[in-house]
Write a protein that holds these residues in place. Structure first.
Motif: not given
Length: 271
Positions: A145-150, A153-155, A208-209
């Motif tokens: 989940a954290r890898q996907i979140l990164k 967050q990087t577009a 958008g958040m």
């Protein structure tokens, strides 16, 4: 005179045909396919979206001819006695018998106009002032989940990440959910069917958040993005009453069917 007398005599004895034989649509190696069979096939094709046309009629004619030719060849090999064919025939007959029994036996409670209106009022009262359109991703581990979140967050596209990783059924469509609305402050059982933590998170996001941290729900790690938010749009009763009626009728049928099954089980001897 003699011919008239014989006709009257046959009719009196019940030997004259009350109805003419079925009109043949086509004969294949001497076997008649009735006009009724073709008409029924045509009606089914039209009901499924086909357009009655010479091309469609020719296509259905070809299907009937091919089916009958194959049936005749199978019969020559006596495949009507094949165990697999017998099992399939029995299964089809059983399904037809069960459907007919249920249709003629189950009597669901009628749905009145008042029932439909009451359901509409309950739904309207369950809505909040705003409605939300979220997208979600759910995976099995916090690390994933954290890898996907990164990536998000990087577009990186949230929808693309959902298609690649989400375990949810809507992952194939980018994780998008339908519009939902619920009254605030939130309480258990009044969240439009969503888990309370998910509904709470959705209500705190701006369009958008994406959630800053994975959300743990029922052993999975969720990422939530709010796509849109707007004042709740309440449909007019006239626009939804038929849909609501069909829903209530389906529920009444399910309830009556369950009651019939309960009675049959209670009376059955199962060893």
């Amino acid at each position: 005179m003699r011919r008239h007398f014989l006709a009257v005599l046959l009719l009196a004895c019940g030997l004259a045909q009350a109805e003419p034989p079925l009109k043949p649509y086509v004969r294949i190696n001497g076997v008649a396919i009735s006009q009724i069979k073709f008409d029924t096939l045509l009606q089914l094709a039209v009901a499924q979206g086909g357009k009655d046309s010479p091309e469609l009629r020719q296509q259905l004619r070809g299907q009937l001819i091919a089916q009958e030719l194959l049936r005749q060849e199978a019969a020559k090999k006596k495949l009507q006695n094949d165990p697999a064919v017998i099992a399939a025939r029995d299964a089809a007959m059983n399904r037809a018998m069960i459907e007919r029994y249920v249709t003629t036996t189950v009597k669901p409670q009628p749905v009145s106009d008042a029932d439909v209106r009451a359901r509409y009022d309950v739904i309207i009262q369950s809505l909040g002032e705003r409605e939300y359109k979220p997208s979600v991703i759910a995976v099995t581990t916090e690390n994933e989940a954290r890898q996907i979140l990164k990536q998000v967050q990087t577009a990186k596209s949230f929808a693309e990440q959902a298609r690649q990783h989400s375990l949810l059924a809507n992952g194939k469509t980018g994780g998008a959910m339908d519009w939902v609305s619920f009254p605030l402050p939130l309480s258990e059982g009044k969240t439009a069917g969503l888990p309370l933590p998910l509904a709470r998170t959705i209500s705190t996001l701006s369009p958008g958040m994406v959630t800053a941290e994975p959300l743990v729900i029922e052993g999975r790690y969720w990422l939530v993005r709010l796509d849109e938010s707007r004042p709740t749009q309440i449909p007019a009763y006239a626009d939804v009453q038929n849909t609501l009626r069909r829903t209530l009728e389906a529920q009444a049928l399910e309830k009556a069917s369950a009651e019939l099954m309960r009675q049959l089980l209670a009376a059955a001897k199962i060893e």
